[in-house]
Design a protein around this motif. Sequence first.
Motif, short mmCIF file in Angstrom:
data_model
loop_
_atom_site.label_atom_id
_atom_site.label_comp_id
_atom_site.label_asym_id
_atom_site.label_seq_id
_atom_site.Cartn_x
_atom_site.Cartn_y
_atom_site.Cartn_z
N GLN A 80 42.11 33.16 -20.22
CA GLN A 80 42.33 34.60 -20.34
C GLN A 80 43.05 34.97 -21.64
O GLN A 80 43.07 36.13 -22.02
CB GLN A 80 43.19 35.09 -19.17
CG GLN A 80 42.53 35.01 -17.81
CD GLN A 80 43.44 35.59 -16.75
OE1 GLN A 80 43.75 36.78 -16.76
NE2 GLN A 80 43.88 34.75 -15.84
N GLY A 81 43.65 34.00 -22.28
CA GLY A 81 44.44 34.29 -23.46
C GLY A 81 45.88 34.62 -23.14
O GLY A 81 46.62 35.10 -24.00
N LYS A 135 41.50 40.40 -18.61
CA LYS A 135 40.19 39.89 -18.22
C LYS A 135 40.25 39.22 -16.86
O LYS A 135 41.19 38.54 -16.52
CB LYS A 135 39.69 38.88 -19.25
CG LYS A 135 39.42 39.48 -20.61
CD LYS A 135 38.65 38.54 -21.50
CE LYS A 135 39.40 37.27 -21.77
NZ LYS A 135 38.70 36.35 -22.64
N SER A 136 39.20 39.40 -16.09
CA SER A 136 39.13 38.75 -14.78
C SER A 136 38.92 37.26 -14.94
O SER A 136 38.20 36.82 -15.82
CB SER A 136 37.99 39.35 -13.98
OG SER A 136 37.76 38.61 -12.81
N SER A 137 39.56 36.49 -14.05
CA SER A 137 39.42 35.04 -14.13
C SER A 137 38.56 34.47 -13.03
O SER A 137 38.28 33.29 -13.00
CB SER A 137 40.81 34.38 -14.03
OG SER A 137 41.37 34.66 -12.77
N TYR A 171 44.71 26.29 -16.98
CA TYR A 171 43.43 26.54 -17.62
C TYR A 171 42.99 27.99 -17.48
O TYR A 171 42.47 28.59 -18.43
CB TYR A 171 42.34 25.61 -17.07
CG TYR A 171 41.07 25.78 -17.85
CD1 TYR A 171 40.96 25.25 -19.13
CD2 TYR A 171 40.03 26.53 -17.36
CE1 TYR A 171 39.83 25.45 -19.88
CE2 TYR A 171 38.88 26.73 -18.10
CZ TYR A 171 38.79 26.20 -19.37
OH TYR A 171 37.68 26.41 -20.11
N ASP A 172 43.21 28.56 -16.31
CA ASP A 172 42.82 29.95 -16.08
C ASP A 172 43.56 30.87 -17.04
O ASP A 172 42.97 31.75 -17.67
CB ASP A 172 43.12 30.32 -14.64
CG ASP A 172 42.64 31.71 -14.27
OD1 ASP A 172 41.66 32.18 -14.88
OD2 ASP A 172 43.24 32.32 -13.38
N ARG A 185 52.27 34.60 -11.09
CA ARG A 185 50.82 34.76 -10.91
C ARG A 185 50.44 36.23 -10.72
O ARG A 185 49.43 36.69 -11.26
CB ARG A 185 50.36 33.93 -9.70
CG ARG A 185 50.34 32.43 -9.95
CD ARG A 185 50.12 31.64 -8.68
NE ARG A 185 49.97 30.21 -8.95
CZ ARG A 185 50.13 29.27 -8.04
NH1 ARG A 185 50.45 29.59 -6.79
NH2 ARG A 185 49.98 27.99 -8.36
N VAL A 186 51.26 36.96 -9.99
CA VAL A 186 50.99 38.39 -9.81
C VAL A 186 51.15 39.12 -11.14
O VAL A 186 50.35 40.01 -11.47
CB VAL A 186 51.94 38.99 -8.74
CG1 VAL A 186 51.83 40.50 -8.71
CG2 VAL A 186 51.62 38.41 -7.37
N MET A 187 52.16 38.78 -11.89
CA MET A 187 52.37 39.41 -13.19
C MET A 187 51.19 39.17 -14.12
O MET A 187 50.74 40.07 -14.83
CB MET A 187 53.67 38.87 -13.82
CG MET A 187 54.93 39.32 -13.10
SD MET A 187 56.40 38.35 -13.56
CE MET A 187 56.60 38.86 -15.28
N VAL A 188 50.64 37.94 -14.08
CA VAL A 188 49.47 37.63 -14.91
C VAL A 188 48.27 38.45 -14.45
O VAL A 188 47.57 39.07 -15.26
CB VAL A 188 49.16 36.12 -14.87
CG1 VAL A 188 47.82 35.84 -15.54
CG2 VAL A 188 50.26 35.32 -15.55
N SER A 189 48.01 38.46 -13.15
CA SER A 189 46.82 39.15 -12.64
C SER A 189 46.91 40.65 -12.84
O SER A 189 45.88 41.33 -12.96
CB SER A 189 46.63 38.83 -11.15
OG SER A 189 47.71 39.32 -10.38
#
Length: 611
Positions: A188-189, A29-31, A183-184, A159-163
Motif C-alpha cells: 500500500q505504500g 488503497k484497498s489491500s 507485506y500488505d 491496523r485500524v489506523m492503517v485501514s
Amino acid sequence: MQITQQAERPVDLAGKSIPVYKKGSKCMKSSTAKRLSVILLAAMMTAQLASCGNSSGSSSGNSSASSAGNANNTSSASSAATQTDETKDVFQAPDHDNLNFDGDYITCKETTTLHIGSYQSPLITDYDDNKLTQYLEELLNIEIEWDLYPASDALSKIRVMVSSGTQLPDILGMNGFSNLDVYDWGEQGVIVPLDDYIENYSKYYKKIIDDTPRYRTQLTMPDGHIYAMPNIIESLPNSYSQRAWINKKWLDNLGLDVPTTTDELETVLKAFVTEDPNGNGKKDEIGLAGSTNGVNQKPYDYLMNSFIYAGRGSLSNTQVRTDVSDDGKTLYSPVITDEWREGLSWMNHLCEEGLYDPVSFTQDSTGFTSMITTEEGSLVGVICGMGLGIQTDEAADYVPMSPLEGPEGIAYAAYFPTTATAHMLITESCENVGAAFALCDALLSYDVSVRARFGEPGVDCIMNDGTMTSMLEGYDAVLKPLVNWSEQTNCWWQGCYPTYAPKALIVGQAWDGNLGNTQYQVTSAVPYFEGREPEHVVGTLIFTQEEADAIADSNTVIINYIDESIARFITGDLDVDDDTVWENYLKELDNMGLSDLMAVYQSAYDRMYNE
C-alpha cells in the motif's frame, strides 16, 4: 524526547492527535485483493523471554563495555556497506545532507525528532526518562517522542489506523507484526522498503543478513523487498528446547544408568514406578509425565524423535508437522508414515503399562508443576520440557537425557531455527527516513543490543572481568545481569525494537552457581541435543495470498485432528495397531486435504529454498 503528539495531528482511535491522509493517498488503497503473503509461524515471544531471561544478582563490578562488543562494532561498521562519495550518487535518503557517516554509527548533523509508535509495556516505568532512549538520543543526535498504545490491543489499533488512512508515527515498533501485515502495508505504500538503505547506508543490518542468508530469506517479501528491521535472538536454549530430564538420584538409588535407547528407558520407567526410588515407602512415583500447554512439555514430541523426526517447524503449533527428504528438496508429513505409527504404538504400550501418565493429555502446566514440587519433592522420574520447572536445590537431582536411539537407530533432537522477525517499520509519514534507518541500524549493533537487552554496563549488568563462569561450557562469560527481564525498569524498551543477539551473548550470561537458576538449566542442557537434528529442517514458510487462501480452512483443522489423534492413540481410545482404525485415520486426513496442503507447503518451500 518527550512523549507527546504533534499539535497539528487530529485525534485517532487511540486518543492520539494525528492527521488523516488525503483522498487518493497511497495509504488509502484497498489491500483486500492484493495481499500476497502470510506466514504460518506464531511469534516465540514467550520462549524467547524464557531463553533470554536472567536472574538478578548482587555482585559488584564496573565496566563500560566489553572487548567483544567493541570488536564486533568495529568489524561490522568497517565491513558493511556505507555511504561514500562513490555511492551517494546511486542512492540518497531525503535527509541525506543531514547525515554523518563517519564512525561506528550514522548520526545526524542537526538534532532530528523521530516519533515512535509502540505499545506501552507495564514493565517500563518511563519511556521518556529511559536509559536506552537517552543513550540513543545522545549517540545519534536525535530526539525521540513516543506515541504509546495500550499493550493489550496496540497492534489492532495500528491496523485500524492503517485501514482508515490515519497518518502513522515515523516508526512503528513492536513484536507482533505478521508478515502479512508487513507485506500488505508495503504494497500500500504505508511503510518504506529498506533495500537501498541496507545496501548503501547500513553499518550492521547488511552484514548480519549477508553472513546468514537465511535471515535475508525470512525478511524478504514475495515482491523481493525487505520492509522490516528484525529482531534476531540466536538462542541455542530456544533452538534446542524440546528436552527430557531424568531423576539421576533415583537412578543412583536403583543402581541404574541414564538410558540411551527406547528399550532402556522402558526398563528404567518400570523400575521407577515399582521399586520406590524416592525411598518414602509409598507407591507414589510417576514414570513419565507432562502437560498440555507448558513449553515443550508434551512427552510424545520428545519420544517420537526416536522413530521419525516429529516435524515441528516452530515452538508454536501453527504449522502441520512437516519433514524434508534427505536431499533437502521434498516435503512430506511424518504423521502418515509407518514410523509414526510405530512410535505411537510404543507410547501406547508405555501408557498401558502405567509408565506414561495419561494425565499428561489433560492437565495444564500448573497441574504438572504440582507433581514436581510436592512437600516430599518431585514425584516424576522423567520430566519433559524446555526447563525443569524446579527452582530449588532439588534441580541437581535431574540431568538432561539425550535423544534416545529407537529400534531403527534414529535419535533426533528437535530443532527450531532462529527466525528473523519484524520489529520495526519506517512509515511513509517519516520525512527523515535516513535518520530513522540510522536509529534502527544502530539497534542492531552489538553494543546497543547489549544495552537494549541487559541495560547500562557497569550499572544494570556487569561485564566479565575475567572471574565469571559462563552457563555453557565452551563459551566465555560475557556479562552478569543485575536487572531481571520481568521486573519493572526504565533500562530498556521491553522488546519493541530490532536487535541482534548472537548466540555467544545469549549463552554467555554468567552463572551464579545456583542449580535452580532457570537460565542455567536451559542453557547447560544444550550440548545434550545440539547437532542431533536432521540435516534439513523446515522452518518459516511464506505463502502467497492465493496459497494462504487455499489452506486457510484445512490447516488448523488438520493440526487439531492430528493432536487429537495422537492423544487417542497413545491413551488407547483408538487402537493404533488395528489396521482398519489406522486406515480410517489416514482417510480422514486425506478428506481434510492433507495432500493438497502439503502441495502448497512444497510450493512455498521451493520458492524460498529450492530456487
